[in-house]
Design a protein around this motif. Sequence first.
Motif, PDB file in Angstrom:
ATOM      1  N   ASN A  29      59.504  48.064  -4.087  1.00  0.00           N
ATOM      2  CA  ASN A  29      58.395  47.672  -4.956  1.00  0.00           C
ATOM      3  C   ASN A  29      58.739  46.416  -5.739  1.00  0.00           C
ATOM      4  OD1 ASN A  29      56.941  49.891  -4.107  1.00  0.00           O
ATOM      5  ND2 ASN A  29      57.301  51.074  -5.963  1.00  0.00           N
ATOM      6  N   VAL A  30      59.952  46.373  -6.302  1.00  0.00           N
ATOM      7  CA  VAL A  30      60.380  45.214  -7.085  1.00  0.00           C
ATOM      8  C   VAL A  30      60.537  43.994  -6.180  1.00  0.00           C
ATOM      9  CG1 VAL A  30      62.270  44.267  -8.476  1.00  0.00           C
ATOM     10  CG2 VAL A  30      61.461  46.592  -8.894  1.00  0.00           C
ATOM     11  N   ALA A  33      57.245  42.190  -5.429  1.00  0.00           N
ATOM     12  CA  ALA A  33      56.425  41.907  -6.605  1.00  0.00           C
ATOM     13  C   ALA A  33      55.566  40.663  -6.421  1.00  0.00           C
ATOM     14  CB  ALA A  33      57.308  41.758  -7.834  1.00  0.00           C
ATOM     15  N   ASP A  34      55.994  39.718  -5.597  1.00  0.00           N
ATOM     16  CA  ASP A  34      55.235  38.488  -5.376  1.00  0.00           C
ATOM     17  C   ASP A  34      54.448  38.491  -4.077  1.00  0.00           C
ATOM     18  OD1 ASP A  34      56.115  37.418  -7.757  1.00  0.00           O
ATOM     19  OD2 ASP A  34      57.894  36.519  -6.857  1.00  0.00           O
ATOM     20  N   PRO A  40      52.325  49.177  -4.994  1.00  0.00           N
ATOM     21  CA  PRO A  40      53.571  49.923  -5.202  1.00  0.00           C
ATOM     22  C   PRO A  40      53.438  51.366  -4.733  1.00  0.00           C
ATOM     23  CG  PRO A  40      52.446  49.593  -7.277  1.00  0.00           C
ATOM     24  CD  PRO A  40      51.678  48.828  -6.246  1.00  0.00           C
ATOM     25  N   ASN A  93      48.236  41.593  -6.060  1.00  0.00           N
ATOM     26  CA  ASN A  93      49.375  42.489  -6.090  1.00  0.00           C
ATOM     27  C   ASN A  93      49.241  43.438  -7.273  1.00  0.00           C
ATOM     28  OD1 ASN A  93      51.970  43.585  -6.417  1.00  0.00           O
ATOM     29  ND2 ASN A  93      52.874  41.838  -5.411  1.00  0.00           N
ATOM     30  N   VAL A  95      51.896  45.351  -8.484  1.00  0.00           N
ATOM     31  CA  VAL A  95      53.221  45.719  -8.976  1.00  0.00           C
ATOM     32  C   VAL A  95      53.387  45.244 -10.408  1.00  0.00           C
ATOM     33  CG1 VAL A  95      55.703  45.422  -8.672  1.00  0.00           C
ATOM     34  CG2 VAL A  95      54.232  45.632  -6.677  1.00  0.00           C
ATOM     35  N   ASN A  96      53.725  46.166 -11.302  1.00  0.00           N
ATOM     36  CA  ASN A  96      54.038  45.840 -12.692  1.00  0.00           C
ATOM     37  C   ASN A  96      55.556  45.952 -12.812  1.00  0.00           C
ATOM     38  OD1 ASN A  96      54.452  45.791 -15.448  1.00  0.00           O
ATOM     39  ND2 ASN A  96      52.676  47.071 -15.896  1.00  0.00           N
ATOM     40  N   LEU A  97      56.242  44.812 -12.950  1.00  0.00           N
ATOM     41  CA  LEU A  97      57.709  44.805 -12.936  1.00  0.00           C
ATOM     42  C   LEU A  97      58.309  45.632 -14.063  1.00  0.00           C
ATOM     43  CD1 LEU A  97      58.631  41.166 -11.890  1.00  0.00           C
ATOM     44  CD2 LEU A  97      58.971  43.277 -10.612  1.00  0.00           C
ATOM     45  N   GLU A 100      58.078  49.267 -13.084  1.00  0.00           N
ATOM     46  CA  GLU A 100      58.993  49.582 -11.984  1.00  0.00           C
ATOM     47  C   GLU A 100      60.438  49.626 -12.473  1.00  0.00           C
ATOM     48  OE1 GLU A 100      58.077  50.537  -8.877  1.00  0.00           O
ATOM     49  OE2 GLU A 100      56.047  50.395  -9.655  1.00  0.00           O
TER      50      GLU A 100
END
Length: 132
Positions: A29-30, A33-34, A40, A93, A95-97, A100
């Motif tokens: 997931n990380v 992220a881009d 995720p 996207n 994904v929330n870093l 995560e």
Amino acid sequence: MSAAGLPLLEMLKTRLHWHQARQKLLAENVANADTPGFAPRDVAQPRFGADGRAVSTTLSPVRTSPLHIAPANASRNVSETDGARFEVRPSGNAVNLEEEMLKVAQNQADYQLAASLYERNLAMLRTAVGRR
């Protein structure tokens, strides 16, 4: 009976394997992220029966759009916002870093706890048998 056949040790071992699989998925997931359009994923926690064995989780169909055909036993109407649980960035996207990384840190702490419990249980068994 071998030490591996004890329910508590089997549960801890299953939990350790789950944490390893979850860590791999959180790292993916990380890493993505881009990546545009990436959503995720996470791994469902294992459930254990009364005998200490992992119980398989059965999946049931979920209606994520009002245009989907509803399962026979479904009575819930689904709105279009049910699938949008995450903030979607301009790249598409989700994904929330920060989220995560918090999951990664919690997963690592839980893994260390399970590993410590496993190690202490094995040490207790060795002491009971007379080996140190």
